[in-house]
Design a protein around this motif. Structure first.
Motif, mmCIF file in Angstrom:
data_model
loop_
_atom_site.group_PDB
_atom_site.id
_atom_site.type_symbol
_atom_site.label_atom_id
_atom_site.label_comp_id
_atom_site.label_asym_id
_atom_site.label_seq_id
_atom_site.Cartn_x
_atom_site.Cartn_y
_atom_site.Cartn_z
ATOM 1 N N TRP A 110 73.087 45.696 70.611
ATOM 2 C CA TRP A 110 71.883 46.266 71.230
ATOM 3 C C TRP A 110 71.146 45.071 71.824
ATOM 4 O O TRP A 110 70.477 44.321 71.128
ATOM 5 N N ALA A 111 71.338 44.860 73.111
ATOM 6 C CA ALA A 111 70.761 43.695 73.783
ATOM 7 C C ALA A 111 69.973 44.172 74.991
ATOM 8 O O ALA A 111 70.453 45.006 75.772
ATOM 9 N N LEU A 112 68.766 43.645 75.160
ATOM 10 C CA LEU A 112 67.911 44.098 76.239
ATOM 11 C C LEU A 112 66.893 43.026 76.601
ATOM 12 O O LEU A 112 66.544 42.169 75.784
ATOM 13 N N ALA A 144 68.933 59.341 84.925
ATOM 14 C CA ALA A 144 68.775 58.602 86.178
ATOM 15 C C ALA A 144 67.332 58.151 86.366
ATOM 16 O O ALA A 144 67.070 57.080 86.936
ATOM 17 N N ALA A 145 66.377 58.962 85.866
ATOM 18 C CA ALA A 145 64.968 58.569 85.963
ATOM 19 C C ALA A 145 64.690 57.328 85.114
ATOM 20 O O ALA A 145 63.912 56.443 85.513
ATOM 21 N N ASP A 146 65.303 57.252 83.932
ATOM 22 C CA ASP A 146 65.143 56.064 83.092
ATOM 23 C C ASP A 146 65.730 54.831 83.781
ATOM 24 O O ASP A 146 65.140 53.745 83.753
ATOM 25 N N VAL A 147 66.904 55.000 84.388
ATOM 26 C CA VAL A 147 67.526 53.870 85.093
ATOM 27 C C VAL A 147 66.618 53.385 86.216
ATOM 28 O O VAL A 147 66.422 52.171 86.392
ATOM 29 N N GLN A 148 66.053 54.319 86.968
ATOM 30 C CA GLN A 148 65.173 53.921 88.062
ATOM 31 C C GLN A 148 63.911 53.253 87.532
ATOM 32 O O GLN A 148 63.426 52.271 88.118
ATOM 33 N N ALA A 149 63.374 53.765 86.428
ATOM 34 C CA ALA A 149 62.180 53.146 85.844
ATOM 35 C C ALA A 149 62.483 51.719 85.391
ATOM 36 O O ALA A 149 61.643 50.815 85.542
ATOM 37 N N ILE A 150 63.689 51.494 84.843
ATOM 38 C CA ILE A 150 64.067 50.141 84.419
ATOM 39 C C ILE A 150 64.222 49.224 85.627
ATOM 40 O O ILE A 150 63.792 48.071 85.612
ATOM 41 N N ARG A 151 64.803 49.746 86.692
ATOM 42 C CA ARG A 151 64.945 48.933 87.906
ATOM 43 C C ARG A 151 63.593 48.626 88.555
ATOM 44 O O ARG A 151 63.455 47.621 89.250
ATOM 45 N N ASP A 152 62.624 49.480 88.313
ATOM 46 C CA ASP A 152 61.294 49.251 88.876
ATOM 47 C C ASP A 152 60.453 48.292 88.050
ATOM 48 O O ASP A 152 59.361 47.890 88.485
ATOM 49 N N LEU A 153 60.925 47.923 86.865
ATOM 50 C CA LEU A 153 60.192 46.971 86.035
ATOM 51 C C LEU A 153 60.157 45.603 86.711
ATOM 52 O O LEU A 153 61.062 45.261 87.478
ATOM 53 N N ILE A 198 73.276 48.802 81.549
ATOM 54 C CA ILE A 198 72.424 48.700 82.734
ATOM 55 C C ILE A 198 72.191 47.227 83.025
ATOM 56 O O ILE A 198 71.630 46.502 82.194
ATOM 57 N N TYR A 199 72.636 46.770 84.188
ATOM 58 C CA TYR A 199 72.371 45.411 84.645
ATOM 59 C C TYR A 199 71.539 45.496 85.915
ATOM 60 O O TYR A 199 71.885 46.225 86.847
ATOM 61 N N ASP A 200 70.458 44.740 85.948
ATOM 62 C CA ASP A 200 69.658 44.604 87.166
ATOM 63 C C ASP A 200 69.274 43.126 87.283
ATOM 64 O O ASP A 200 68.116 42.748 87.172
ATOM 65 N N LEU A 201 70.298 42.287 87.472
ATOM 66 C CA LEU A 201 70.119 40.846 87.573
ATOM 67 C C LEU A 201 70.092 40.447 89.044
ATOM 68 O O LEU A 201 70.458 41.236 89.920
ATOM 69 N N LYS A 202 69.714 39.225 89.296
ATOM 70 C CA LYS A 202 69.593 38.825 90.691
ATOM 71 C C LYS A 202 70.957 38.667 91.363
ATOM 72 O O LYS A 202 71.050 38.651 92.589
ATOM 73 N N SER A 203 72.030 38.591 90.539
ATOM 74 C CA SER A 203 73.371 38.462 91.112
ATOM 75 C C SER A 203 74.101 39.796 91.204
ATOM 76 O O SER A 203 75.134 39.883 91.867
ATOM 77 N N SER A 204 73.610 40.844 90.540
ATOM 78 C CA SER A 204 74.361 42.098 90.515
ATOM 79 C C SER A 204 73.513 43.232 89.964
ATOM 80 O O SER A 204 72.530 43.020 89.251
ATOM 81 N N TYR A 252 74.491 47.057 88.063
ATOM 82 C CA TYR A 252 75.572 47.895 87.539
ATOM 83 C C TYR A 252 74.975 48.834 86.515
ATOM 84 O O TYR A 252 74.155 48.430 85.691
ATOM 85 N N THR A 253 75.395 50.092 86.549
ATOM 86 C CA THR A 253 74.908 51.077 85.588
ATOM 87 C C THR A 253 76.047 51.971 85.146
ATOM 88 O O THR A 253 76.845 52.439 85.965
ATOM 89 N N SER A 254 76.127 52.187 83.836
ATOM 90 C CA SER A 254 77.078 53.151 83.283
ATOM 91 C C SER A 254 76.443 53.787 82.062
ATOM 92 O O SER A 254 76.170 53.119 81.072
ATOM 93 N N LEU A 255 76.141 55.080 82.169
ATOM 94 C CA LEU A 255 75.610 55.843 81.049
ATOM 95 C C LEU A 255 76.756 56.672 80.486
ATOM 96 O O LEU A 255 77.153 57.684 81.048
ATOM 97 N N GLY A 256 77.314 56.236 79.398
ATOM 98 C CA GLY A 256 78.546 56.807 78.877
ATOM 99 C C GLY A 256 79.649 55.770 78.989
ATOM 100 O O GLY A 256 79.545 54.808 79.745
ATOM 101 N N THR A 257 80.701 55.947 78.246
ATOM 102 C CA THR A 257 81.766 54.950 78.184
ATOM 103 C C THR A 257 82.443 54.804 79.538
ATOM 104 O O THR A 257 83.037 55.763 80.049
ATOM 105 N N PRO A 258 82.381 53.613 80.166
ATOM 106 C CA PRO A 258 82.996 53.427 81.482
ATOM 107 C C PRO A 258 84.519 53.377 81.418
ATOM 108 O O PRO A 258 85.189 53.622 82.411
ATOM 109 N N THR A 259 85.063 53.025 80.271
ATOM 110 C CA THR A 259 86.508 53.047 80.040
ATOM 111 C C THR A 259 86.733 53.229 78.548
ATOM 112 O O THR A 259 85.958 52.733 77.740
ATOM 113 N N ASP A 260 87.779 53.966 78.205
ATOM 114 C CA ASP A 260 88.082 54.151 76.787
ATOM 115 C C ASP A 260 88.616 52.874 76.162
ATOM 116 O O ASP A 260 88.619 52.719 74.941
#
Length: 367
Positions: A72-74, A95-104, A175-181, A183-191
């Protein structure tokens, strides 16, 4: 600094408070053979700590390691956002949570997942001084089951919630919103699936005075199936390691220093090619003729630079410690270990567990 779990401290107190074994058939096995399970840079080559068991020329040995960790890293702003929403109860991120995080303000990220890693290693002793090995690995990403246990521990000892109660338990959220990239995945992106294999060669022909022993090794991680999300960077990494060991009658002291050329990654959160140093120091003690305890600390450089992010915890060094118990039965060696982060708690897993089984020729264990 994060407080050490009471169970881990109790295990350490019991283990190191026991009398030293005096049986003649006791054996030292070396450092725990665990690797770094940090999601940040997890796909890079990470040199496994050197073992202290020497098999006979012409013989082979194998070992399996099952490791499991909870992350659990944030970033600080995401923690503030989630903490402010704890009163609304748990919910799946939207999606609203993701957008709110990107707006931080500034850069932000959230990693909420558990992963299981299985390593299978085959060793073959070519001569008195050369041993080759190959490591095949598989990984599974999942929401897991440790969230309730960790949150209960935080509540019991009065630690911060870190925003966990605002998110549904046992989910995978990246959820990554770094200056280099981004990326968002809500749910397992790969098994999960197979990781890149590692091939290595170890040399033990160095001569040191007294009870000191030195080994060196080289290894390469080979991408055999190209770039795959969360499974392979699609690039070749290689590394070198020097292992210094002092084996007494009932105690062992170990220092491993490694340098890995990590060829970087362009997926999820980008990282540039670079050399990554790692230092592991450890202590081993015989408790009985067949049971040993290990205590070791891990220090490694982050895969991030200011080119990818300016967040201090992602740029900071990774500190982890492990305590483990080993027990031998005939020529099988069983391992149980616990790994915790010590500092910069948002760039390493909260807690990890390791189960190991190794088969070594009985003649080697009896030396």
């Amino acid at each position: 600094m994060k407080k050490l779990p009471a169970a881990t401290l109790m295990l350490a107190g019991l283990a190191f408070g026991m009398p030293i074994a005096h049986a003649e058939d006791g054996q030292l096995y070396g450092l725990l053979r665990s690797r770094d399970l940090t999601p940040f840079g997890f796909l890079r080559l990470d040199m496994r700590p050197a073992h202290a068991v020497s098999i006979e020329p012409g013989n082979w040995a194998f070992e399996t390691e099952l490791a499991y960790q909870n992350t659990w890293a944030l970033s600080p702003e995401v923690e503030k956002y989630l903490t402010s929403r704890e009163s609304l109860g748990r919910h799946d991120l939207t999606a609203a949570d993701v957008q709110a995080i990107r707006d931080l303000p500034g850069e932000n990220y959230l990693l909420d997942l558990e992963l299981a890693l299985l390593d299978v290693t085959f060793h073959y002793k070519f001569s008195n001084v050369f041993t080759g090995y190959v490591i095949a690995s598989g990984v599974s990403f999942q929401g897991g089951f440790l969230d309730s246990t960790i949150e209960g521990f935080h509540d019991t000892f009065g630690f911060s919630s870190f925003g966990r109660p605002a998110v549904s338990k046992n989910q995978v959220n990246l959820i990554y919103d770094l200056k280099s990239s981004q990326y968002t995945s809500l749910g397992t992106p790969t098994d999960g699936g197979l990781l890149d294999p590692t091939f290595g060669l170890r040399y033990t022909g160095w001569t040191l005075p007294g009870r000191w022993h030195l080994s060196t090794e080289v290894a390469v991680k080979v991408p055999i199936a190209g770039r795959r999300a969360l499974l392979s960077t699609g690039r070749t990494d290689y590394g070198v390691q020097m292992s210094l060991q002092r084996k007494g009658d009932h105690h062992g002291f170990y220092v491993d220093a490694a340098a890995v050329y990590y060829d970087g990654s362009t997926q999820v959160a980008a990282q540039e090619p670079q050399w990554i140093p790692t230092l592991i120091v450890g202590y081993e003690r015989m408790l009985t003729a067949r049971t040993n305890v290990n205590l070791q600390a891990y220090l490694s450089q982050s895969v991030y630079s200011h080119q990818e992010t300016d967040l201090e915890e992602l740029l900071g060094l990774k500190y982890q410690y492990s305590i483990g118990i080993r027990h031998r039965r005939n020529n099988f060696l069983f391992t149980f270990g616990i790994t915790e982060n010590l500092q910069n708690v948002n760039n390493t897993p909260d807690i990890g567990f390791q189960l190991g089984l190794a088969w070594v020729p009985l003649s080697s264990l009896s030396r």
